[in-house]
Design an enzyme around this catalytic site. Structure first.
Site, PDB file in Angstrom:
ATOM      1  N   THR A  61       3.114  -6.177   2.849  1.00 24.13           N
ATOM      2  CA  THR A  61       3.681  -5.047   3.763  1.00 24.13           C
ATOM      3  C   THR A  61       2.516  -3.825   3.856  1.00 24.13           C
ATOM      4  OG1 THR A  61       4.096  -3.468   1.642  1.00 24.13           O
ATOM      5  CG2 THR A  61       6.070  -5.205   2.485  1.00 24.13           C
ATOM      6  N   PHE A 120      -1.005  -0.657  12.385  1.00 19.51           N
ATOM      7  CA  PHE A 120      -1.835  -0.320  11.264  1.00 19.51           C
ATOM      8  C   PHE A 120      -2.261  -1.351  10.433  1.00 19.51           C
ATOM      9  CE2 PHE A 120      -3.552   2.893   8.463  1.00 19.51           C
ATOM     10  CZ  PHE A 120      -3.468   2.299   7.165  1.00 19.51           C
ATOM     11  N   ASN A 121      -1.430  -2.385   9.706  1.00 18.17           N
ATOM     12  CA  ASN A 121      -1.644  -3.219   8.980  1.00 18.17           C
ATOM     13  C   ASN A 121      -2.549  -4.373   9.217  1.00 18.17           C
ATOM     14  OD1 ASN A 121      -0.219  -1.852   6.824  1.00 18.17           O
ATOM     15  ND2 ASN A 121       1.653  -3.521   7.193  1.00 18.17           N
ATOM     16  N   HIS A 127       9.799   0.250   7.993  1.00 17.04           N
ATOM     17  CA  HIS A 127       9.031  -0.862   8.214  1.00 17.04           C
ATOM     18  C   HIS A 127       9.042  -2.144   7.177  1.00 17.04           C
ATOM     19  CE1 HIS A 127       7.218   1.196  11.635  1.00 17.04           C
ATOM     20  NE2 HIS A 127       6.770   2.226  10.737  1.00 17.04           N
ATOM     21  N   ASP A 128       8.571  -1.875   6.166  1.00 14.44           N
ATOM     22  CA  ASP A 128       8.508  -2.675   5.154  1.00 14.44           C
ATOM     23  C   ASP A 128       9.449  -3.146   4.344  1.00 14.44           C
ATOM     24  OD1 ASP A 128       5.493  -0.846   3.744  1.00 14.44           O
ATOM     25  OD2 ASP A 128       5.591  -2.199   5.631  1.00 14.44           O
ATOM     26  N   ASP A 160       1.019  -1.209  -0.149  1.00 17.30           N
ATOM     27  CA  ASP A 160       0.005  -0.015  -0.060  1.00 17.30           C
ATOM     28  C   ASP A 160       0.960   1.368   0.020  1.00 17.30           C
ATOM     29  OD1 ASP A 160      -0.884   0.483   3.603  1.00 17.30           O
ATOM     30  OD2 ASP A 160       0.959  -0.314   2.744  1.00 17.30           O
ATOM     31  N   ASN A 202      -2.286   2.652   3.412  1.00 17.18           N
ATOM     32  CA  ASN A 202      -1.995   3.911   3.627  1.00 17.18           C
ATOM     33  C   ASN A 202      -2.664   5.364   2.859  1.00 17.18           C
ATOM     34  OD1 ASN A 202       0.473   3.614   5.295  1.00 17.18           O
ATOM     35  ND2 ASN A 202       1.450   2.676   3.582  1.00 17.18           N
ATOM     36  N   ASP A 219       6.834   1.155   1.708  1.00 22.83           N
ATOM     37  CA  ASP A 219       6.309   0.337   0.720  1.00 22.83           C
ATOM     38  C   ASP A 219       7.366   0.568  -0.406  1.00 22.83           C
ATOM     39  OD1 ASP A 219       3.781   0.952   2.585  1.00 22.83           O
ATOM     40  OD2 ASP A 219       3.530  -1.141   1.592  1.00 22.83           O
TER      41      ASP A 219
HETATM   42  O1  RIB Z   1       2.642  -0.015  10.850  1.00 20.30           O
HETATM   43  C1  RIB Z   1       3.314   0.105   9.644  1.00 20.30           C
HETATM   44  C2  RIB Z   1       2.602  -0.273   8.407  1.00 20.30           C
HETATM   45  O2  RIB Z   1       1.538   0.315   8.069  1.00 20.30           O
HETATM   46  C3  RIB Z   1       3.539  -0.264   7.282  1.00 20.30           C
HETATM   47  O3  RIB Z   1       3.600  -1.183   6.289  1.00 20.30           O
HETATM   48  C4  RIB Z   1       3.189   0.956   6.734  1.00 20.30           C
HETATM   49  O4  RIB Z   1       3.688   1.291   5.399  1.00 20.30           O
HETATM   50  C5  RIB Z   1       1.736   1.008   6.897  1.00 20.30           C
HETATM   51  O5  RIB Z   1       1.324   0.210   5.928  1.00 20.30           O
HETATM   52 CA    CA Z   2       2.901  -0.496   3.864  1.00 15.84          CA
END
Ligand code: RIB
Ligand code: CA
Length: 306
Positions: A121, A162-163, A235-236, A10, A39, A15
């Site tokens: 991701t 979040f994901n 993160h990703d 996303d 996102n 990403d």
């Molecule tokens: O919490 C971080 C994740 O949520 C990452 O993948 C960021 O791109 C969002 O998608």
């Molecule tokens: Ca992401």
């Protein structure tokens, strides 16, 4: 012998950087990209995936758009983190590339064959739809390496990352699928910060390097404002790095269950580190990372892109 991977994403700053890391790494062959709302809205995350491939000169890699909303919930986006475009910061190049006709859930099933590693991701809506539509996929999907979840604190609520938060039902379905899954959560991604010094190493390193430096300039603003971090967790990219070099992240084989019926904890990945729940281990969960080695791999590979 490189590992074939598909990234379900996303974009989103991290990403996009994860996609570029995959393209810069000879250990991997990125055979496709699928997109989902998260996102930003699906139209923006899909355009951003196409733009990112354009920046790397790899518009040959197919992109398939997927779910515009979670399985059963209202979409929640993160414009406060990634901006209105989803990739605020750099000037985004125009691209004539278009996504393929197939829905991501079907395209994933087409691409997945023995040996392919799926690297989501983002919220797991596309994977849940893939499992519903193509129940044979678990028999031929080697592993999922997901950036998502957390053992401890969340980042959308105190409980949820979040994901996982955007589509808890999808996450629950994936963890219940029996497919080998590795969870790269906030507990490890928040241990490695991409700093201005890292960005300066890339700013003059070609088109992709400048793109990442300018993404980082914007991404950094949120992390300084919200966490007081002197850098950004990418993160990703850590999920992709884990496929490149599994020694970077230390994992534990434990049970992960996802909360879907809670006022306070919806989307929480309940990670049973001590085995007290009686639920069988179903995931490898990241508990530590060699942050310096991860960041050096990330920056050196990105610098190698033209
Ligand atoms: O919490 C971080 C994740 O949520 C990452 O993948 C960021 O791109 C969002 O998608
Ligand atoms: Ca992401």
């Amino acid at each position: 012998m490189s590992t074939k991977i598909v990234i379900d994403c996303d974009p989103g700053h991290d990403d996009a950087i994860a996609i570029l890391l995959a393209l810069a790494s000879p250990e991997l062959e990125l055979i496709g990209v699928t997109t989902v709302a998260g996102n930003q809205t699906l139209d923006k995350t899909t355009r951003n995936a196409l733009v990112t491939l354009e920046v790397a000169g790899r518009s040959d890699i197919p992109v398939a758009a997927g779910a515009a909303a979670p399985l059963r919930r209202e979409l929640r986006t993160a414009a406060h983190v990634h901006g209105e475009t989803g990739l605020d910061g750099p000037e985004l190049p125009e691209t004539s590339a278009l996504p393929v006709e197939a829905h991501a859930a079907d395209f994933l099933a087409e691409l997945i064959e023995p040996g392919v590693v799926l690297v989501p991701t983002a919220p797991l809506t596309n994977l849940a739809l893939m499992l519903e539509r193509h129940p044979d996929v678990p028999d031929r999907l080697e592993r999922i390496v997901w950036m998502g979840g957390s053992i401890a604190e969340g980042n959308v609520t105190p409980a949820a990352e979040f994901n996982a938060f955007v589509d808890p039902e999808a996450a629950a379905a994936v963890f219940a699928s029996g497919i080998p899954i590795t969870m790269i959560g906030l507990d490890v991604t928040h241990k490695a910060f991409f700093t201005r010094a890292h960005a300066e190493r890339l700013r003059g390193a070609g088109r992709a390097g400048r793109f990442v430096a300018e993404l980082s300039d914007f991404f950094q603003q949120f992390h300084e404002r919200s966490y007081g971090f002197d850098g950004s967790p990418i993160h990703d990219a850590m999920a992709v790095a884990h496929v490149i070099d599994p020694s970077l992240v230390t994992t534990r084989h434990v049970n992960v269950a996802v909360e879907v019926r809670s006022e306070l904890c919806d989307g929480r990945t309940v990670v049973d580190l001590r085995g007290v729940s009686g639920r069988a281990p179903n995931a490898e969960v990241g508990v530590d990372v060699d942050a310096d080695r991860f960041l050096e791999l990330l920056v050196s590979r990105l610098a190698s892109l033209a």
